[in-house]
Design a protein around this motif. Structure first.
Motif, PDB file in Angstrom:
ATOM      1  N   TRP A 195    -122.559  63.329  -9.101  1.00 22.36           N
ATOM      2  CA  TRP A 195    -123.098  63.359  -7.743  1.00 22.36           C
ATOM      3  C   TRP A 195    -122.153  62.655  -6.782  1.00 22.36           C
ATOM      4  CZ3 TRP A 195    -124.727  60.287 -11.734  1.00 22.36           C
ATOM      5  CH2 TRP A 195    -124.488  58.920 -11.582  1.00 22.36           C
ATOM      6  N   LEU A 196    -122.332  62.931  -5.507  1.00 21.93           N
ATOM      7  CA  LEU A 196    -121.624  62.223  -4.432  1.00 21.93           C
ATOM      8  C   LEU A 196    -122.497  62.227  -3.190  1.00 21.93           C
ATOM      9  CD1 LEU A 196    -117.870  63.323  -4.393  1.00 21.93           C
ATOM     10  CD2 LEU A 196    -118.757  61.041  -4.852  1.00 21.93           C
ATOM     11  N   ASP A 197    -122.337  61.197  -2.381  1.00 25.89           N
ATOM     12  CA  ASP A 197    -122.985  61.132  -1.078  1.00 25.89           C
ATOM     13  C   ASP A 197    -122.117  61.873  -0.065  1.00 25.89           C
ATOM     14  OD1 ASP A 197    -124.766  60.462   0.887  1.00 25.89           O
ATOM     15  OD2 ASP A 197    -124.463  58.299   0.746  1.00 25.89           O
ATOM     16  N   MET A 198    -122.616  61.994   1.155  1.00 21.69           N
ATOM     17  CA  MET A 198    -121.819  62.609   2.224  1.00 21.69           C
ATOM     18  C   MET A 198    -120.592  61.744   2.510  1.00 21.69           C
ATOM     19  SD  MET A 198    -123.174  65.405   2.747  1.00 21.69           S
ATOM     20  CE  MET A 198    -122.169  65.879   4.161  1.00 21.69           C
ATOM     21  N   PRO A 199    -119.455  62.363   2.803  1.00 16.06           N
ATOM     22  CA  PRO A 199    -118.216  61.599   2.972  1.00 16.06           C
ATOM     23  C   PRO A 199    -118.191  60.793   4.255  1.00 16.06           C
ATOM     24  CG  PRO A 199    -117.842  63.898   3.524  1.00 16.06           C
ATOM     25  CD  PRO A 199    -119.241  63.811   2.970  1.00 16.06           C
ATOM     26  N   ALA A 200    -117.435  59.700   4.215  1.00 13.30           N
ATOM     27  CA  ALA A 200    -117.197  58.911   5.427  1.00 13.30           C
ATOM     28  C   ALA A 200    -116.116  59.592   6.264  1.00 13.30           C
ATOM     29  CB  ALA A 200    -116.759  57.507   5.043  1.00 13.30           C
ATOM     30  N   GLN A 201    -116.043  59.203   7.519  1.00 14.53           N
ATOM     31  CA  GLN A 201    -115.027  59.754   8.415  1.00 14.53           C
ATOM     32  C   GLN A 201    -114.050  58.640   8.793  1.00 14.53           C
ATOM     33  OE1 GLN A 201    -114.871  63.029   9.015  1.00 14.53           O
ATOM     34  NE2 GLN A 201    -116.726  63.298   7.776  1.00 14.53           N
ATOM     35  N   VAL A 202    -113.083  58.397   7.910  1.00 19.31           N
ATOM     36  CA  VAL A 202    -112.094  57.343   8.107  1.00 19.31           C
ATOM     37  C   VAL A 202    -110.710  57.972   8.066  1.00 19.31           C
ATOM     38  CG1 VAL A 202    -111.122  55.209   7.154  1.00 19.31           C
ATOM     39  CG2 VAL A 202    -113.596  55.596   7.075  1.00 19.31           C
ATOM     40  N   ARG A 203    -109.873  57.611   9.014  1.00 22.34           N
ATOM     41  CA  ARG A 203    -108.523  58.160   9.057  1.00 22.34           C
ATOM     42  C   ARG A 203    -107.742  57.692   7.835  1.00 22.34           C
ATOM     43  NH1 ARG A 203    -104.625  60.333  12.475  1.00 22.34           N
ATOM     44  NH2 ARG A 203    -102.516  59.484  12.264  1.00 22.34           N
ATOM     45  N   CYS A 204    -107.084  58.638   7.185  1.00 26.31           N
ATOM     46  CA  CYS A 204    -106.314  58.337   5.986  1.00 26.31           C
ATOM     47  C   CYS A 204    -104.958  57.736   6.355  1.00 26.31           C
ATOM     48  CB  CYS A 204    -106.112  59.608   5.159  1.00 26.31           C
ATOM     49  SG  CYS A 204    -105.244  59.314   3.610  1.00 26.31           S
ATOM     50  N   SER A 205    -104.539  56.737   5.592  1.00 26.47           N
ATOM     51  CA  SER A 205    -103.238  56.096   5.838  1.00 26.47           C
ATOM     52  C   SER A 205    -102.077  57.009   5.459  1.00 26.47           C
ATOM     53  CB  SER A 205    -103.161  54.791   5.043  1.00 26.47           C
ATOM     54  OG  SER A 205    -103.461  55.015   3.669  1.00 26.47           O
ATOM     55  N   ILE A 206    -102.353  58.027   4.633  1.00 34.26           N
ATOM     56  CA  ILE A 206    -101.319  59.003   4.256  1.00 34.26           C
ATOM     57  C   ILE A 206    -101.332  60.144   5.267  1.00 34.26           C
ATOM     58  CG2 ILE A 206    -100.554  60.636   2.490  1.00 34.26           C
ATOM     59  CD1 ILE A 206    -102.008  58.837   0.425  1.00 34.26           C
ATOM     60  N   ARG A 207    -100.191  60.403   5.896  1.00 33.20           N
ATOM     61  CA  ARG A 207    -100.065  61.513   6.848  1.00 33.20           C
ATOM     62  C   ARG A 207     -99.023  62.487   6.298  1.00 33.20           C
ATOM     63  NH1 ARG A 207    -104.536  61.048   8.542  1.00 33.20           N
ATOM     64  NH2 ARG A 207    -104.045  62.768   9.971  1.00 33.20           N
ATOM     65  N   VAL A 208     -99.500  63.598   5.747  1.00 33.61           N
ATOM     66  CA  VAL A 208     -98.603  64.580   5.146  1.00 33.61           C
ATOM     67  C   VAL A 208     -97.594  65.096   6.156  1.00 33.61           C
ATOM     68  CG1 VAL A 208     -98.487  66.833   3.993  1.00 33.61           C
ATOM     69  CG2 VAL A 208    -100.342  65.243   3.438  1.00 33.61           C
ATOM     70  N   SER A 209     -98.010  65.189   7.419  1.00 34.10           N
ATOM     71  CA  SER A 209     -97.122  65.712   8.476  1.00 34.10           C
ATOM     72  C   SER A 209     -95.923  64.805   8.744  1.00 34.10           C
ATOM     73  CB  SER A 209     -97.911  65.895   9.775  1.00 34.10           C
ATOM     74  OG  SER A 209     -98.438  64.652  10.215  1.00 34.10           O
ATOM     75  N   GLU A 210     -95.996  63.568   8.227  1.00 37.35           N
ATOM     76  CA  GLU A 210     -94.889  62.624   8.428  1.00 37.35           C
ATOM     77  C   GLU A 210     -94.008  62.521   7.191  1.00 37.35           C
ATOM     78  OE1 GLU A 210     -96.807  59.003   9.571  1.00 37.35           O
ATOM     79  OE2 GLU A 210     -97.639  59.845  11.424  1.00 37.35           O
ATOM     80  N   THR A 211     -94.202  63.442   6.246  1.00 31.86           N
ATOM     81  CA  THR A 211     -93.403  63.448   5.012  1.00 31.86           C
ATOM     82  C   THR A 211     -92.612  64.743   4.910  1.00 31.86           C
ATOM     83  OG1 THR A 211     -94.994  64.574   3.571  1.00 31.86           O
ATOM     84  CG2 THR A 211     -95.324  62.195   3.936  1.00 31.86           C
ATOM     85  N   PHE A 212     -91.769  64.827   3.866  1.00 23.03           N
ATOM     86  CA  PHE A 212     -90.981  66.062   3.685  1.00 23.03           C
ATOM     87  C   PHE A 212     -91.835  67.219   3.184  1.00 23.03           C
ATOM     88  CE2 PHE A 212     -90.260  63.590  -0.271  1.00 23.03           C
ATOM     89  CZ  PHE A 212     -90.759  64.475  -1.211  1.00 23.03           C
ATOM     90  N   LEU A 213     -93.140  66.982   2.929  1.00 19.33           N
ATOM     91  CA  LEU A 213     -94.044  68.067   2.548  1.00 19.33           C
ATOM     92  C   LEU A 213     -94.692  68.742   3.756  1.00 19.33           C
ATOM     93  CD1 LEU A 213     -95.916  66.557  -0.568  1.00 19.33           C
ATOM     94  CD2 LEU A 213     -93.858  67.994  -0.529  1.00 19.33           C
ATOM     95  N   GLU A 214     -94.334  68.322   4.929  1.00 18.74           N
ATOM     96  CA  GLU A 214     -94.928  68.885   6.154  1.00 18.74           C
ATOM     97  C   GLU A 214     -94.790  70.410   6.175  1.00 18.74           C
ATOM     98  OE1 GLU A 214     -94.476  68.642  11.051  1.00 18.74           O
ATOM     99  OE2 GLU A 214     -92.908  67.832   9.727  1.00 18.74           O
ATOM    100  N   GLY A 215     -95.899  71.082   6.526  1.00 15.05           N
ATOM    101  CA  GLY A 215     -95.887  72.528   6.675  1.00 15.05           C
ATOM    102  C   GLY A 215     -96.061  73.306   5.385  1.00 15.05           C
ATOM    103  N   ARG A 216     -96.161  72.629   4.259  1.00 21.02           N
ATOM    104  CA  ARG A 216     -96.303  73.325   2.983  1.00 21.02           C
ATOM    105  C   ARG A 216     -97.782  73.456   2.594  1.00 21.02           C
ATOM    106  NH1 ARG A 216     -91.420  71.840  -1.104  1.00 21.02           N
ATOM    107  NH2 ARG A 216     -89.835  71.183   0.416  1.00 21.02           N
ATOM    108  N   LYS A 217     -98.050  74.363   1.657  1.00 20.85           N
ATOM    109  CA  LYS A 217     -99.352  74.445   1.022  1.00 20.85           C
ATOM    110  C   LYS A 217     -99.402  73.330  -0.022  1.00 20.85           C
ATOM    111  CE  LYS A 217    -100.493  78.269   3.162  1.00 20.85           C
ATOM    112  NZ  LYS A 217    -101.494  78.266   4.254  1.00 20.85           N
TER     113      LYS A 217
END
Length: 396
Positions: A195-217
């Motif tokens: 089971w899981l509860d409804m998720p929280a809405q907290v900004r993640c410290s990991i930003r994929v757009s700021e890495t070399f994986l930006e734009g990938r699936k």
């Protein structure tokens, strides 16, 4: 109902078990029950510490350390743990508390004595939540034979089974293990899905757009990286897909294999793989909003069935799944029946590669795929449903 919940993991720990039990406790409070969580606390100086979190009483009881230490010390600590917790409980303001039911969560397999004492003093029923069947899975993995250590742990596990009036297992495939236990009158065995509860809405410290994986699936794996997961094949998959500039792999978490896997990726010069340390569970939904496909990995040597908590988080956030699991696992059947991803049971890299390419095609062509994932979560894995099922079992 007044209910005691015994566990050895809870926030501020960030394990999937801690998150599950936090969500479960919150839902008990929302449904109007008086829940008290009993936890071992090796780092506190006082015999007990009582606090309220989200409408739930949390009683932390001084006990030996059982985590992040050697196997021998851990075993000795876990063996002493329930007796130490009971001794400190008797010094606390809840020493004479009477409960209408007691729940305990395995792992650990060592809570039986404390659960039994509460059952007897409160004259109430006990519900054992089993998330993995130890020591059987350790034998499956080759971590243990069926010698003296196995017989010791098996005896501990069977004692806690004997204390329970109701046992809830993860999947139908695990019911058969308890055929003998069920033969004694008055016992009840049922499937209690994760089971899981409804998720929280907290900004993640990991930003994929700021890495070399930006734009990938992005294929994402968030959780424990240990022996039980068998994750080397995932690096093999990343290597097979390294010629695709539109695909990336993101691994987030900790575990006994985390450093080795990271080093292996570096040695292979994989330019489509990124590793990050464990993040706060409340950041997970925002992490997944930046990704496209969730990964589930279970070592092929497993014989038991397992639906990991990370699978639920993927479904909750609308991420289809690529799973590499042991043959016959109920999870593979669920993924196929619900059409929420692809499941490989052969542990063969060519098979896994074909399924990865298939799911990459699906996420571009099946617009209803994310909705199917979310619908499965709300239908089968809502914490609201879990609490009602446990309360019903304890009340009848």
């Amino acid at each position: 109902m007044r209910i005691a919940l015994i566990a050895d993991t809870f926030p501020p720990l960030r394990t999937s078990g801690a998150v599950q039990l936090r969500d479960l406790s919150r839902e008990f409070a929302r449904q109007g029950h008086a829940l008290t969580v009993l936890l071992p606390a090796p780092d506190q100086n006082n015999p007990w510490q009582l606090e309220e979190i989200d409408g739930v009483q949390v009683l932390r009881l001084k006990a030996p350390r059982t985590k992040d230490i050697g196997y021998v010390r851990r075993t000795l600590g876990e063996l002493v743990m329930p007796f130490s917790m009971l001794r400190q409980l008797k010094k606390s303001p809840l020493a004479n508390e009477k409960w209408d039911g007691v729940i305990w969560y395995a792992p650990s397999i060592f809570h039986g004595p404390l659960a039994n004492e509460i059952k007897k003093s409160s004259k109430c029923k006990g519900y054992l939540i089993i998330r993995d069947i130890f020591p059987e899975w350790a034998v499956d993995m080759g971590l243990m034979g069926r010698g003296l250590p196995y017989r010791f742990f098996d005896a501990i596990a069977r004692y806690q089974y004997s204390v329970a009036d109701v046992i809830g297992v993860q999947t139908p495939g695990n019911l058969g293990y308890f055929d003998q236990w069920l033969k004694q009158s008055g016992r009840q065995l049922e499937v209690l899905k994760n089971w899981l509860d409804m998720p929280a809405q907290v900004r993640c410290s990991i930003r994929v757009s700021e890495t070399f994986l930006e734009g990938r699936k992005i294929f994402v794996y968030a959780g424990n990286m240990g022996i039980a997961q068998g994750m080397d094949i995932l690096l093999d998959l990343a290597e097979k897909l390294s010629n695709r500039s539109d695909v990336g792999f993101l691994f987030v978490g900790r575990g006994s294999d985390a450093a080795r896997l990271k080093t292996s990726a570096q040695d292979r010069k994989l330019r489509n793989v990124l590793f990050f340390d464990e993040i706060h569970p409340d950041e997970i939904p925002d992490l997944y909003s930046q990704c496209n496909i969730g990964i589930v990995a279970l070592d092929s040597k497993h014989q038991s069935h397992n639906i990991p908590g990370k699978f639920l988080t993927y479904m909750q956030n609308g991420l289809p799944v690529l799973a590499n699991v042991n043959k016959g696992n109920d999870l593979a059947k669920l993924i196929r029946n619900e059409r929420v991803g692809q499941a490989c049971e052969s542990n063969n890299i060519i098979d896994l590669l074909q399924l990865a390419e298939k799911i990459l095609f699906q996420i571009n062509t099946e617009v209803e795929l994310p909705n199917r994932c979310r619908n499965l979560f709300f239908r089968e894995f809502s914490v609201n449903k879990t609490v009602k099922q446990i309360v019903t079992a304890l009340s009848t």
